[in-house]
Structures are given as structure tokens and as C-alpha cells.
Design a protein around this motif. Structure first.
Motif, mmCIF file in Angstrom:
data_model
loop_
_atom_site.group_PDB
_atom_site.id
_atom_site.type_symbol
_atom_site.label_atom_id
_atom_site.label_comp_id
_atom_site.label_asym_id
_atom_site.label_seq_id
_atom_site.Cartn_x
_atom_site.Cartn_y
_atom_site.Cartn_z
ATOM 1 N N ASN A 1 104.275 -15.453 -20.826
ATOM 2 C CA ASN A 1 103.436 -14.321 -20.456
ATOM 3 C C ASN A 1 104.148 -13.497 -19.391
ATOM 4 O O ASN A 1 103.589 -13.196 -18.337
ATOM 5 N N ALA A 2 105.418 -13.203 -19.637
ATOM 6 C CA ALA A 2 106.232 -12.451 -18.694
ATOM 7 C C ALA A 2 106.188 -13.121 -17.317
ATOM 8 O O ALA A 2 106.208 -14.352 -17.232
ATOM 9 N N HIS B 1 99.742 -0.724 -21.014
ATOM 10 C CA HIS B 1 101.096 -0.211 -21.252
ATOM 11 C C HIS B 1 102.087 -1.371 -21.231
ATOM 12 O O HIS B 1 101.879 -2.344 -20.515
ATOM 13 N N MET B 2 103.187 -1.231 -22.006
ATOM 14 C CA MET B 2 104.182 -2.311 -22.060
ATOM 15 C C MET B 2 104.879 -2.519 -20.728
ATOM 16 O O MET B 2 105.188 -3.642 -20.336
ATOM 17 N N THR B 3 105.205 -1.436 -20.032
ATOM 18 C CA THR B 3 106.009 -1.593 -18.816
ATOM 19 C C THR B 3 105.360 -1.014 -17.560
ATOM 20 O O THR B 3 105.739 -1.385 -16.459
ATOM 21 N N LEU C 1 105.290 -7.824 -16.959
ATOM 22 C CA LEU C 1 105.448 -6.778 -17.959
ATOM 23 C C LEU C 1 104.583 -7.093 -19.181
ATOM 24 O O LEU C 1 104.349 -8.248 -19.512
ATOM 25 N N GLY C 2 104.145 -6.037 -19.816
ATOM 26 C CA GLY C 2 103.255 -6.221 -20.954
ATOM 27 C C GLY C 2 101.808 -6.333 -20.542
ATOM 28 O O GLY C 2 100.944 -6.605 -21.375
ATOM 29 N N GLY C 3 101.535 -6.119 -19.245
ATOM 30 C CA GLY C 3 100.146 -6.110 -18.779
ATOM 31 C C GLY C 3 99.563 -7.466 -18.458
ATOM 32 O O GLY C 3 98.346 -7.603 -18.304
ATOM 33 N N ASN C 4 100.415 -8.480 -18.321
ATOM 34 C CA ASN C 4 99.908 -9.832 -18.083
ATOM 35 C C ASN C 4 99.447 -10.027 -16.639
ATOM 36 O O ASN C 4 100.135 -9.612 -15.710
ATOM 37 N N ASN D 1 94.840 -9.472 -19.617
ATOM 38 C CA ASN D 1 95.836 -8.452 -19.894
ATOM 39 C C ASN D 1 95.254 -7.077 -19.567
ATOM 40 O O ASN D 1 94.067 -6.838 -19.809
ATOM 41 N N ASN D 2 96.105 -6.191 -19.038
ATOM 42 C CA ASN D 2 95.622 -4.844 -18.727
ATOM 43 C C ASN D 2 95.267 -4.052 -19.982
ATOM 44 O O ASN D 2 94.488 -3.095 -19.912
#
Lengths: 385, 333
Positions: free
Chosen positions: A142-143, A242-244, A373-376, A238-239
Motif C-alpha cells: 500500500n505504498a 489522485h495517483m500522486t 502514493l495512490g492515496g493510501n 484511500n483518498n
């Protein structure tokens, strides 16, 4: 149902072993140095948090990916410190990693080595076999929230009765795959890590592993092993944004903190320590501060906040596990480590950040937050029952 | 005892087609999706490749570059919602969970990224490509596109990933961490995967000659299966069609899909290939299809393959197990 923490282990830029990690962290040492293993040409900064080679070299095994080695050493330390005999027990292993051994993709030609490099699950499988664990073996990615979620998921496996005990490990290694990408995303500062600082410019990445041995209250009580502390609650979300890019309002982080406190069943007023994710990036830090104010209310300005990435760097998938170890040892010693790099606090980050030197602070509950990253997002509540 | 978990939607992408219906129909008819790999240059490799698709038919938002693994995941999610007759997961956004299992994630993109940067230097790294190369990229894209702001995990536990994703989906519902969970697995075929596979691969162009586990090598496949999981009460309250029930259970079932040589053992992947982290997820989808159609999918009999292994057999079973997971249907099926 709470879960006992009976052992911890650490490998980080501050050295090998939880004692070295904690001693150096609490005394204000920095593990950030110019990269030694890689040519930093083309990267935004030559500084990073590599595991000190003089301490690592005697422990390294030829042909073993560093990430596996770091996980192996940290996990073995946590297991040893817990004095748990695993025979006849269902001991799970939950590994959280951002990149696994993927940096081998940098050098490997197409072939079996490439495939093995991409198979993060192989790291946990090898680790479980070496440690003789007979329980569920899971790897999650999860990043940069992976380490925190590994601890929470390990607790879940025990709560659900799927395991009697569980090793939660967060691990990652530095390499040019991740460093080049994180550099081009401009998450890396050209200065140093300055959590919550008005002039923060980004983060510096690092490597290592953190490990926690968790077990059921029954297991710890039966063998008369005094827990270091307890996992009271956790949450992950997760948000969905957005990916980044971070969610500037911090809603996802607020939600995850709210859910973790809810599972722990404690009021915000009881928190005596918040370990912030605090990467020192422009948008993350105020978003995290906003999330804390949204959930904790007025106590958010009073609860001491620490941000260890100024000392350790951002150890990616290992970060959350190392920060959970920090919270455990801070609870044990009733001491909060100083936040390095903070000179002039951003008014948008209106928190009681521990700076200068370690602070003696009686407390019995702590919150640790991670994001990636990835909203985690992930949050963990540790403390006394 | 935890409340039963209902499977209320199935999104399946495999060599047997796009969607649960073609998957179930081909499985019931014993139709193989194996064929020579489109990337074969010399001796043809027998693989289970997903048929060409137009991604725009399945996306809810415009996309730039995507790894094929992400594409398969996004297609499976859209197919799952269509199968469930929904436009969104039936829960508040912060109660919508997601568990995605993948063994290799976006390995092909990660490899391409590394090759480019190694050749040209870090200043020439591409942010977009880097962000599409992570193990967790497919899950993050799903969360963004379907507003899944609750429980969230990418599992990358090797071939176990898809099965474990269902276990965690069931666990998240049991522990009250989500009210509806999209769970399953995904992995894509690529030149990198095939070049790196460290075991014999099936060759030839005759899918009926392929026997999983036999000396001739493995037929690799690709695909995704994402299933919508809900607690029984929630599914019942909204009048959802329950396709099957899912639970974590190590007790014997009527039949099982694995390689342990038990009399009633099936290997549905004989028809679509070994799909890495998607294998367990596709196996669960196959169990649902088989139980509902009252058939046993292609059998394998260990050392003595049954003559009828390509002929699905009638069955009255109402439960089946894949490793630690049990799928059951109501007797009326």
C-alpha cells in the motif's frame, strides 16, 4: 479486542537493532548521508537514509536482496525479544513493502531474476520458511503506508482467530528505480527533510525494516510475558482522489484517524503522543495537521507530535513499522524523540511538535499515521489497555 | 459466528471471454480459451490470452498510459458492477472496501521504466510511467474511478494473492471495517513474464492436449476476477441477487478445485491457464459458475487423467472449496 506487542526489531539509517535505533533517535542523531551505494547524478539530492554499511556488512548474505535481509534481521530481533517459542503455534507473517525487490529490475536482463525481483510475495515466503513460521503468510503493498497496515493486519489476523501470534514487518531498500521516480515526481527535496517547517521542500528517502511481534492477550498471559504495549486499534483507507497528488484537505487521513480511534474505543483526549507521517513535502504536512485538528479537536494543539523522518529519512514501506516501533519504545520509556530539521514552524501546521531534544512525557496511548502514493492512508493506535 | 458473506456481482476477464456469462458458459461447455500466444516468435507457446478489447467501453474516466494489469482490473470492476446492476458499490464512499491481489503488479511497465532511465539517466524518467508501475497502481486506479474511499489493500503474496484478497474481504466485512467490498485478483501476460518464467511452459497449438501439472509444461494465462461482497443482511435488505455465499473454512466441501488428487477435484484453469495472482480469484468465480450450473468443470485425475476430463459432468453439489475458501449456493441454486 486488543493485541499484545511483545517484541520489536529495527534496521534503519540509524543503525541495526532496535536499541541503536531508539538510542540514536532519542538523542537527536541523523542517519541522512550522501548516497554511498549509488551514483546520485541526475537525482534531486545526494542525501538519503542508507543503512550504515559498516553495521550491515557483517549481517549481509551473498545473493540475498537487501530488502529480504533487512526484513530477516528485524523480524528475528522482534521474535527473539519476545521470547516466543513458535513450535505448535500458528504464527502469521505480514510483510508490508512498497517496492519489494523491484530495484533488481534496474539491472536484470529479461530472465528468471527479473521475475523473482517483481514477486514481492517471495520475500515473505522465504522469510517465513527461514523463521519456521506456520501460519498465514501475507505480503501487502500500500505504498508508503504499507508498514503501518502490516501491523494492523497482523492484529486483525489474531483478532479473527486465524493466528495465535503474528510478525508484522515493514521493509524496503533504496535503489535507482524508486529514487529516480520519486526524484522526478519532485517529492525529494534539494535541502533536507524539514517536517512542518515553513521552508520545507520535500522529503529524503531511506531504507530498512521495522518489525513487531504481536500475540493474543491469552498467549502473552499464558507464558507470563509482559507486553511492551498493546495494539488498540487501526484503520486503513484511500483518498480516492489522485495517483500522486495528496488530498490537500486531509479528509482521507482524518477518516483513517477517526476510524482507528473508534476501533480502539478511546477518546482523543487520552492520546499522549502522535507520530506524524510528516514527510516535509509542501502539501502533505498541512493536510496532516488539518486532519489532526479535524478529528482531535482542541487537544490537537496540545498533544505532543513527533516526526522522525528528519532523522531516519522516509523509509517507504518500512516507515510505518519503524514508526510503530518508535511509539512502542516511547511508551515504554515515557520519552518522545526530537523532530530534526524543523527550524521555523509553519503556522498552517499548528501542532505541539517536539523539537530540540527528547521530551519526557508521561502518556499511555499513541497514534501513528502513514500515507502513500495512490492515496493510501493508515493509522495505528497503541497503548495500555 | 460471523454473518454470511454474499457474492452479489462477478466481474471476470479471462481467456474465456469478457464478463461472467461467457466465462460461465464456456466453462460449462468445456470450451478452452488456450491458444498460441500472440507474441510467440519461434515455437508457439500455449497461453490463455484475453481477447482484444476496446478499453473505452469499460472506463469511467479518460486515461493516459495504463499498464495491461491495470486495464484488466478496470475492466473487471466495470463488468462486476454491470453484473450486479449497479453504478457504484452499495455503501457510503468511506465504507466501500477494496482488496486487490496481484503477484506481479505492473511489472512490464516497471521494466520499461527502468530500461529507459538506465539508458538515458534519471533526468529522463517519466513521472506518469513511474506512477503506473507500482504494485498498488491497479488498486489505486480502482479507488479513484469508483470512489472507493474505505478499507483498501493490495496483496502481493505470489500465486496466493487472489485467494487471500477474498479472505481479507470476508475479514473486513466480519470486523466491520467495510460494508461492501470489491475483492479479487489480477495479473497480465507480458513478454517480461514469459521471459522470466522459471519453469517449462506449454507449447503447441492444441488446447485439448494440455493437462495442468503434466510434464509438458504450464500454460500461462492472464485475467482478473473482481467480486462484490456484502454481508447477508445488507444484500437482502436491498434485494440484491445473491450469486453465491463465500466463507473462510477449512472443512471439506462437496468438491474442490485443487491439485491434491481427491476424487472430486477440478482444475478449471485447464481452460484459461495459470493466471498468477488472478488464479485464486478466477478459481472462486469458476466455483460459483459450476455450482450454479450444476456441473463439475474439467476434471483431472492425477496420474491417470480421466477420459472425460474435458467433459463437464452433472453435479448436485451445493458447496465447493478452493483451498481455505468455501463457496456455496442455496439448494435451489
Amino acid at each position: 479486542m486488543s493485541v499484545a506487542v511483545t517484541g520489536v526489531g529495527a534496521v534503519s539509517a540509524l543503525g541495526v537493532g532496535a536499541d541503536a535505533f531508539w538510542l540514536r533517535l532519542a538523542s537527536g542523531h541523523s542517519g541522512l548521508r550522501p548516497l554511498a551505494r549509488f551514483d546520485s547524478k541526475g537525482l534531486r539530492n545526494e542525501l538519503a537514509g542508507e543503512v550504515p554499511e559498516d553495521e550491515w556488512a557483517p549481517l549481509a548474505r551473498e545473493g540475498e536482496p537487501r530488502v529480504l535481509g533487512y526484513a530477516r534481521v528485524a523480524a528475528a530481533e522482534a521474535l527473539s525479544r519476545s521470547h516466543l517459542r513458535t513450535e505448535g503455534l500458528r504464527v502469521a507473517l505480514v510483510l508490508g513493502t512498497n517496492f519489494g525487490a523491484q530495484d533488481a529490475l534496474w539491472n536484470e536482463p529479461a530472465g528468471p531474476g527479473q521475475l523473482n525481483a517483481a514477486d514481492a510475495g517471495a520475500i515473505a515466503a522465504r522469510l517465513a520458511a527461514e523463521l519456521g513460521l506456520h501460519g498465514p503468510v501475507l505480503t501487502l503493498s500500500n505504498a508508503c503506508s504499507s508498514g503501518t497496515h502490516a501491523v494492523g493486519l497482523a492484529a486483525d489476523l489474531i483478532r479473527a482467530g486465524w493466528a495465535d501470534a503474528a510478525l508484522a514487518v515493514g521493509a524496503d531498500e533504496l535503489g535507482l528505480y524508486c529514487l529516480s521516480g520519486l526524484s522526478i515526481l519532485h517529492t525529494i527535496t534539494t535541502d533536507t527533510v524539514r517536517p512542518f517547517d515553513l521552508n520545507r521542500g520535500g522529503t529524503l528517502f531511506a531504507e530498512g525494516a521495522g518489525a513487531l511481534l504481536l500475540e493474543s492477550l491469552h498467549s502473552a498471559a499464558t507464558r507470563e510475558q509482559a507486553p511492551l504495549t498493546y495494539v488498540l486499534g487501526h484503520a486503513v483507507d484511500n483518498n480516492a482522489y489522485h495517483m500522486t497528488a495528496p488530498d490537500k484537505g486531509g479528509e482521507g487521513m482524518a477518516q483513517v484517524v477517526r476510524d482507528a480511534l473508534g476501533q480502539a474505543g478511546i477518546a482523543p483526549e487520552r492520546l499522549g503522543h502522535v507520530n506524524a507521517h510528516a514527510t516535509g513535502t509542501e502539501y502533505h504536512d498541512p493536510a496532516e495537521a488539518a486532519a489532526l485538528h479535524a478529528v482531535l479537536g482542541e487537544p490537537a494543539g496540545r498533544v505532543p507530535v513527533t516526526a522522525i523522518k528528519g532523522a531516519t529519512g522516509h523509509a517507504m514501506g518500512a516507515a510505518g513499522a519503524l514508526e510503530a516501533v518508535t511509539c512502542v519504545l516511547a511508551l515504554r520509556d515515557q520519552t518522545l524523540p526530537p523532530t530534526l530539521g524543523l527550524r521555523e514552524q509553519d503556522p498552517a501546521c499548528d501542532l505541539d511538535v517536539v523539537v530540540g531534544e527528547a521530551r519526557r512525557h508521561p502518556h499511555d496511548a499513541a497514534l501513528s499515521i502513514s500515507a502513500g502514493l495512490g492515496g493510501n492512508n493508515a493509522a495505528l493506535v497503541l497503548g495500555e489497555l | 459466528m460471523a454473518e454470511r458473506v454474499a457474492i452479489t456481482g462477478l466481474g471476470v476477464v479471462s481467456a474465456l471471454g469478457l464478463g461472467y456469462e461467457p466465462f460461465a458458459e464456456n466453462l460449462a461447455a468445456g470450451v478452452s480459451g488456450l491458444a498460441p500466444w500472440s507474441g510467440s516468435e519461434a515455437e508457439p507457446l500455449l497461453v490463455g490470452e484475453v481477447e482484444p478489447y476496446d478499453l473505452r467501453d469499460y472506463l469511467v474516466a479518460e486515461k493516459g498510459y495504463l499498464d495491461r494489469t491495470s486495464e484488466l482490473a478496470l475492466i473487471a470492476a466495470q463488468l462486476c458492477l454491470r453484473h450486479a446492476g449497479l453504478e457504484a458499490l452499495p455503501a457510503a464512499r468511506e465504507r466501500r472496501g477494496l482488496v486487490v491481489g496481484t503477484q506481479f503488479g505492473c511489472m512490464a511497465t516497471a521494466t520499461h521504466y527502468c530500461q529507459r532511465v538506465r539508458k538515458r539517466g534519471p533526468r529522463f524518467a517519466t513521472p506518469l510511467v513511474f506512477s503506473q508501475s507500482f504494485l498498488n497502481t491497479p488498486a489505486s486506479l480502482l479507488s479513484i474511478d469508483y470512489d472507493l474511499a474505505g478499507y483498501h489493500t493490495t496483496l502481493t503474496s505470489g500465486p496466493e494473492s487472489g485467494r487471500q484478497a477474498f479472505e481479507l474481504g470476508v475479514l473486513a466485512l466480519a470486523l466491520g471495517q467495510a460494508d461492501a467490498v470489491l475483492a479479487g485478483g489480477v495479473d497480465a501476460l507480458s513478454a517480461e513474464l514469459i521471459a522470466g518464467y522459471d519453469a517449462p511452459l506449454a507449447t503447441g497449438d492444441d488446447p485439448e492436449a494440455y493437462v495442468p501439472g503434466a510434464a509438458g509444461g504450464t500454460a500461462l494465462g492472464e485475467g482478473a476476477a473482481l467480486l462484490l461482497l456484502e454481508r447477508e443482511a445488507a444484500a437482502t435488505a436491498r434485494g440484491a441477487t445473491v450469486w453465491a455465499w463465500l466463507e473462510r473454512d477449512d472443512e471439506p466441501a462437496d468438491w474442490q478445485a485443487n491439485d491434491n488428487g481427491a476424487p472430486l477435484t477440478a482444475a478449471p484453469w485447464a481452460l484459461y491457464g495459470e493466471c498468477a495472482g488472478a488464479s485464486g480469484a478466477l478459481a472462486i468465480a469458476a466455483l460459483v459458475a459450476s455450482l450454479r450450473a450444476c456441473i463439475l468443470p474439467p476434471l483431472r485425475g492425477g496420474a491417470e487423467p480421466l477420459e472425460s476430463r474435458w467433459e463437464p459432468q452433472d453435479s448436485t453439489a451445493t458447496s465447493a472449496r478452493y483451498e481455505s475458501l468455501r463457496v456455496s449456493v442455496d439448494a435451489a441454486g
